[in-house]
Design a protein around this motif. Structure first.
Motif, PDB file in Angstrom:
ATOM      1  N   UNK A 363       0.830  -1.308  -0.097  1.00  0.00           N
ATOM      2  CA  UNK A 363      -0.071   0.002  -0.060  1.00  0.00           C
ATOM      3  C   UNK A 363       1.024   1.174   0.025  1.00  0.00           C
ATOM      4  N   UNK A 364       0.400   2.309   0.762  1.00  0.00           N
ATOM      5  CA  UNK A 364       1.237   3.259   0.921  1.00  0.00           C
ATOM      6  C   UNK A 364       1.793   3.796   2.093  1.00  0.00           C
ATOM      7  N   UNK A 365       1.650   3.022   3.187  1.00  0.00           N
ATOM      8  CA  UNK A 365       1.991   3.161   4.449  1.00  0.00           C
ATOM      9  C   UNK A 365       3.194   2.785   4.723  1.00  0.00           C
ATOM     10  N   UNK A 371       6.876  -3.022  10.218  1.00  0.00           N
ATOM     11  CA  UNK A 371       6.149  -4.154  10.767  1.00  0.00           C
ATOM     12  C   UNK A 371       7.018  -5.495  10.278  1.00  0.00           C
ATOM     13  N   UNK A 372       7.142  -5.361   8.858  1.00  0.00           N
ATOM     14  CA  UNK A 372       7.298  -6.621   8.202  1.00  0.00           C
ATOM     15  C   UNK A 372       9.035  -6.782   8.442  1.00  0.00           C
ATOM     16  N   UNK A 377      13.179  -9.708  11.067  1.00  0.00           N
ATOM     17  CA  UNK A 377      14.560  -9.972  11.854  1.00  0.00           C
ATOM     18  C   UNK A 377      14.222 -10.906  13.136  1.00  0.00           C
ATOM     19  N   UNK A 378      13.002 -11.029  13.594  1.00  0.00           N
ATOM     20  CA  UNK A 378      12.804 -11.966  14.581  1.00  0.00           C
ATOM     21  C   UNK A 378      12.900 -13.370  13.930  1.00  0.00           C
ATOM     22  N   UNK A 379      12.358 -13.799  12.622  1.00  0.00           N
ATOM     23  CA  UNK A 379      12.305 -14.953  11.942  1.00  0.00           C
ATOM     24  C   UNK A 379      13.900 -15.409  11.959  1.00  0.00           C
ATOM     25  N   UNK A 380      14.730 -14.438  11.535  1.00  0.00           N
ATOM     26  CA  UNK A 380      16.259 -14.760  11.156  1.00  0.00           C
ATOM     27  C   UNK A 380      16.883 -15.309  12.378  1.00  0.00           C
TER      28      UNK A 380
END
Length: 409
Positions: A363-365, A371-372, A377-380
């Motif tokens: 989107x535009x935000x 957030x992603x 970073x948490x997943x890595x």
């Protein structure tokens, strides 16, 4: 012997003979190869209807996530009026020669004839004809039926069968060809041009699947990058997938993906023809079997993965996951999109606006990027792999001294 055994043996030998100072490094370098399955982190689409369970089991055993989408269904032989009509035609007017092309097809033909009460009559006609079997597996099916082939090529090539028939002369001969799911126009036309009367025996026919949902989901995954490879075990399956893409208005994006990031893996050259006709490069094993096809994927997909030295770690970016040193880290789709965007220019700052465009359904935000990124970073599991550059964006923390090597990666 398990396929992993040679890898483990080679690793043990290399470690044992390394200088003492390099033992730890050798162990670290080889841990990923032995601890992580070759297809872990990759998603493979399977279009097969026949023997799909076997192929899926082989892929999952090697760590792959499988998206099964049968592109075809096989008409049951006992219900096939075309096969019955062709069989009755051969009983009424016996053939001079019969070409058996597939083991499953030949067995099915005999079993269907038995079910119709004309099995013995058909076997009698086949005994009286010159019987050519395409390869050892077909030869085995012929002998299991109580017949003996007159000739079989070692190459399993129909072209060699055709050459033999034409060399012996086919003018005025009645030749039956057991079809294997699709017409063989070049084969049939060459015989007819030589003066033969050719009868095609459609031992099984392909039709579109009754439930198109799985195939549509596979096509969507191909377009959006949710699959890393699509396997094909028959030319009709490849043609059916492309036909369904055309019906849905997805032909161009599907072909673009198959020409680019999605690997098209075919069991053999005949299977590849519909894809190659649309400009899709394919990979094929040297032996046209399911096992070698899976082994080929085990080489090709990891070979396409990007490997980078980041923040003192080895980062390997696979299709739907990342390897950080010796650990497989599943990453959600949005995170993978960001990771790939950063890896295209490792060590360079990528602006939030550019990362926003890389996100699925962006989107535009720009807060969506933050957030992603936090989830990535948490997943890595190692937050400092990705650095935040205040008011500019993010970058992969490429190890010092290697920037020049990866600047144009």
């Amino acid at each position: 012997m398990d396929d992993d055994t040679p890898t483990r043996t080679a690793t043990a030998t290399a470690t044992a003979t390394a200088p003492a100072a390099g033992v730890a490094a050798a162990v670290t370098a080889t841990a990923t190869a032995t601890a992580v399955a070759p297809l872990a982190g990759f998603t493979v689409g399977v279009t097969a209807a026949r023997r799909a369970d076997e192929l899926i089991a082989l892929l999952r055993r090697r760590g792959a996530t499988v998206l099964h989408a049968p592109a075809l269904r096989i008409v049951p032989l006992a219900d096939d009026s075309e096969l019955l009509a062709a069989t009755r035609e051969l009983l009424a007017s016996p053939p001079d020669a019969v070409v058996a092309t597939t083991a499953i097809g030949f067995r099915g033909w005999i079993e269907a004839a038995d079910g119709w009460g004309i099995g013995e009559e058909l076997l009698g006609r086949l005994r009286a004809a010159e019987l050519l079997a395409r390869g050892p597996k077909v030869k085995g099916a012929v002998r299991a039926a109580g017949l003996v082939e007159d000739w079989s090529p070692e190459s399993e090539s129909l072209a060699e069968v055709l050459d033999r028939l034409l060399a012996g002369g086919v003018a005025g001969r009645r030749i039956a060809i057991q079809l294997h799911g699709e017409p063989l126009p070049g084969f049939v036309e060459a015989l007819r041009a030589g003066g033969a009367d050719v009868i095609g025996v459609p031992v099984y026919r392909w039709m579109a699947p009754e439930d198109l949902g799985p195939l549509d989901r596979l096509l969507d995954a191909v377009v959006c990058g949710g699959v890393d490879a699509v396997s094909f075990t028959s030319a009709p399956a490849a043609a059916s997938l492309l036909s369904r893409a055309e019906e849905r208005g997805l032909a161009e994006p599907v072909l673009a993906a198959l020409r680019g990031s999605v690997l098209a893996a075919c069991v053999g050259p005949v299977t590849a023809v519909p894809l190659q006709a649309h400009g899709v490069d394919t990979v094929q094993p040297e032996r046209f079997r399911l096992g070698p096809l899976v082994q080929l994927l085990c080489r090709e997909l990891p070979g396409r993965a990007k490997v980078l030295p980041v923040a003192g770690h080895r980062l390997e970016i696979r299709g739907q996951a990342a390897l950080v040193d010796d650990g497989l880290r599943p990453v959600p789709p949005a995170g993978m999109a960001l990771l790939r965007a950063l890896a295209r220019r490792p060590g360079w700052v990528v602006a939030r606006a550019d990362l926003l465009r890389a996100l699925p359904g962006s989107g535009r935000d720009e807060h969506a990027v933050e957030t992603a990124m936090a989830r990535l970073r948490g997943a890595l599991g190692v937050p400092n792999l990705i650095q935040t550059v205040v008011k500019r964006g993010y970058r992969l923390a490429l190890d010092a001294g290697v920037d020049a090597k990866y600047a144009d990666a």
